[in-house]
Motif scaffolding. Sequence first.
Motif, PDB file in Angstrom:
ATOM      1  N   ARG A 160      -1.631   5.396   6.607  1.00  0.00           N
ATOM      2  CA  ARG A 160      -1.865   6.807   6.915  1.00  0.00           C
ATOM      3  C   ARG A 160      -1.271   7.183   8.266  1.00  0.00           C
ATOM      4  O   ARG A 160      -0.617   8.202   8.395  1.00  0.00           O
ATOM      5  CB  ARG A 160      -3.361   7.111   6.907  1.00  0.00           C
ATOM      6  CG  ARG A 160      -3.771   7.925   5.733  1.00  0.00           C
ATOM      7  CD  ARG A 160      -5.229   8.282   5.786  1.00  0.00           C
ATOM      8  NE  ARG A 160      -5.934   7.376   4.888  1.00  0.00           N
ATOM      9  CZ  ARG A 160      -6.953   6.604   5.228  1.00  0.00           C
ATOM     10  NH1 ARG A 160      -7.431   6.631   6.432  1.00  0.00           N
ATOM     11  NH2 ARG A 160      -7.510   5.816   4.351  1.00  0.00           N
ATOM     12  N   GLU A 167       0.840  -1.209   0.000  1.00  0.00           N
ATOM     13  CA  GLU A 167       0.000   0.000   0.000  1.00  0.00           C
ATOM     14  C   GLU A 167       0.872   1.255   0.000  1.00  0.00           C
ATOM     15  O   GLU A 167       0.593   2.211  -0.717  1.00  0.00           O
ATOM     16  CB  GLU A 167      -0.934   0.002   1.213  1.00  0.00           C
ATOM     17  CG  GLU A 167      -1.763   1.249   1.353  1.00  0.00           C
ATOM     18  CD  GLU A 167      -2.812   1.455   0.275  1.00  0.00           C
ATOM     19  OE1 GLU A 167      -3.305   2.588   0.159  1.00  0.00           O
ATOM     20  OE2 GLU A 167      -3.149   0.500  -0.454  1.00  0.00           O
ATOM     21  N   LYS A 203      -5.091   0.751   4.807  1.00  0.00           N
ATOM     22  CA  LYS A 203      -5.022   2.180   4.498  1.00  0.00           C
ATOM     23  C   LYS A 203      -4.816   2.999   5.775  1.00  0.00           C
ATOM     24  O   LYS A 203      -4.021   3.941   5.787  1.00  0.00           O
ATOM     25  CB  LYS A 203      -6.285   2.629   3.764  1.00  0.00           C
ATOM     26  CG  LYS A 203      -6.353   2.094   2.346  1.00  0.00           C
ATOM     27  CD  LYS A 203      -7.581   2.580   1.623  1.00  0.00           C
ATOM     28  CE  LYS A 203      -7.641   2.037   0.226  1.00  0.00           C
ATOM     29  NZ  LYS A 203      -6.568   2.435  -0.648  1.00  0.00           N
ATOM     30  N   CYS A 204      -5.505   2.629   6.829  1.00  0.00           N
ATOM     31  CA  CYS A 204      -5.365   3.332   8.103  1.00  0.00           C
ATOM     32  C   CYS A 204      -3.948   3.176   8.654  1.00  0.00           C
ATOM     33  O   CYS A 204      -3.344   4.142   9.126  1.00  0.00           O
ATOM     34  CB  CYS A 204      -6.398   2.795   9.090  1.00  0.00           C
ATOM     35  SG  CYS A 204      -6.409   3.675  10.665  1.00  0.00           S
ATOM     36  N   GLU A 213      -8.900  -3.934   3.795  1.00  0.00           N
ATOM     37  CA  GLU A 213      -8.439  -2.776   3.029  1.00  0.00           C
ATOM     38  C   GLU A 213      -8.414  -1.515   3.883  1.00  0.00           C
ATOM     39  O   GLU A 213      -7.447  -0.749   3.853  1.00  0.00           O
ATOM     40  CB  GLU A 213      -9.323  -2.555   1.801  1.00  0.00           C
ATOM     41  CG  GLU A 213      -8.846  -1.383   0.962  1.00  0.00           C
ATOM     42  CD  GLU A 213      -9.625  -1.209  -0.328  1.00  0.00           C
ATOM     43  OE1 GLU A 213      -9.204  -0.363  -1.123  1.00  0.00           O
ATOM     44  OE2 GLU A 213     -10.623  -1.915  -0.542  1.00  0.00           O
ATOM     45  N   GLN A 214      -9.457  -1.294   4.648  1.00  0.00           N
ATOM     46  CA  GLN A 214      -9.513  -0.101   5.495  1.00  0.00           C
ATOM     47  C   GLN A 214      -8.414  -0.129   6.560  1.00  0.00           C
ATOM     48  O   GLN A 214      -7.799   0.905   6.853  1.00  0.00           O
ATOM     49  CB  GLN A 214     -10.892   0.031   6.143  1.00  0.00           C
ATOM     50  CG  GLN A 214     -11.999   0.318   5.141  1.00  0.00           C
ATOM     51  CD  GLN A 214     -11.677   1.512   4.262  1.00  0.00           C
ATOM     52  OE1 GLN A 214     -11.422   2.606   4.734  1.00  0.00           O
ATOM     53  NE2 GLN A 214     -11.692   1.300   2.948  1.00  0.00           N
ATOM     54  N   ALA A 215      -8.149  -1.296   7.131  1.00  0.00           N
ATOM     55  CA  ALA A 215      -7.092  -1.405   8.137  1.00  0.00           C
ATOM     56  C   ALA A 215      -5.722  -1.126   7.532  1.00  0.00           C
ATOM     57  O   ALA A 215      -4.878  -0.463   8.152  1.00  0.00           O
ATOM     58  CB  ALA A 215      -7.128  -2.793   8.779  1.00  0.00           C
ATOM     59  N   TYR A 268     -13.267  -5.633   2.781  1.00  0.00           N
ATOM     60  CA  TYR A 268     -13.399  -4.198   3.044  1.00  0.00           C
ATOM     61  C   TYR A 268     -12.661  -3.818   4.329  1.00  0.00           C
ATOM     62  O   TYR A 268     -11.922  -2.836   4.354  1.00  0.00           O
ATOM     63  CB  TYR A 268     -14.875  -3.813   3.145  1.00  0.00           C
ATOM     64  CG  TYR A 268     -15.078  -2.379   3.576  1.00  0.00           C
ATOM     65  CD1 TYR A 268     -14.943  -1.337   2.665  1.00  0.00           C
ATOM     66  CD2 TYR A 268     -15.373  -2.060   4.900  1.00  0.00           C
ATOM     67  CE1 TYR A 268     -15.106  -0.020   3.061  1.00  0.00           C
ATOM     68  CE2 TYR A 268     -15.542  -0.747   5.303  1.00  0.00           C
ATOM     69  CZ  TYR A 268     -15.410   0.267   4.385  1.00  0.00           C
ATOM     70  OH  TYR A 268     -15.557   1.574   4.781  1.00  0.00           O
ATOM     71  N   GLU A 269     -12.850  -4.598   5.384  1.00  0.00           N
ATOM     72  CA  GLU A 269     -12.191  -4.287   6.656  1.00  0.00           C
ATOM     73  C   GLU A 269     -10.674  -4.412   6.556  1.00  0.00           C
ATOM     74  O   GLU A 269      -9.942  -3.620   7.146  1.00  0.00           O
ATOM     75  CB  GLU A 269     -12.738  -5.175   7.767  1.00  0.00           C
ATOM     76  CG  GLU A 269     -14.158  -4.809   8.153  1.00  0.00           C
ATOM     77  CD  GLU A 269     -14.737  -5.702   9.239  1.00  0.00           C
ATOM     78  OE1 GLU A 269     -13.998  -6.528   9.796  1.00  0.00           O
ATOM     79  OE2 GLU A 269     -15.945  -5.562   9.508  1.00  0.00           O
TER      80      GLU A 269
END
Length: 80
Positions: free
Chosen positions: A71, A12, A67-68, A63-65, A60-61
């Motif tokens: 970041r 990522e 990205k988080c 991917e969000q984890a 989805y979870e």
Amino acid sequence: MADIPDELIKLERSAEEERARLAGLTGDEYDEQWRRWRTASEAVQAAITAHAEATGASRYEVEQAVKCAVRHAQEDPAVE
């Protein structure tokens, strides 16, 4: 979300670095860089899907984890 493999975070981060390199480019340079970003983005998406399937987690979870995690790792409170 459970532990996110370092490999997903690295992929990522790489995709985000390639995306950031698009800034200011035009024409052929933009097109070439866009292809590099797209390749990196496809690699991270495939890895996220594979990890979700292997662990039974929500894609989805995952991917969000990822990205988080990327970041938050890039934020440096000392810079502000």
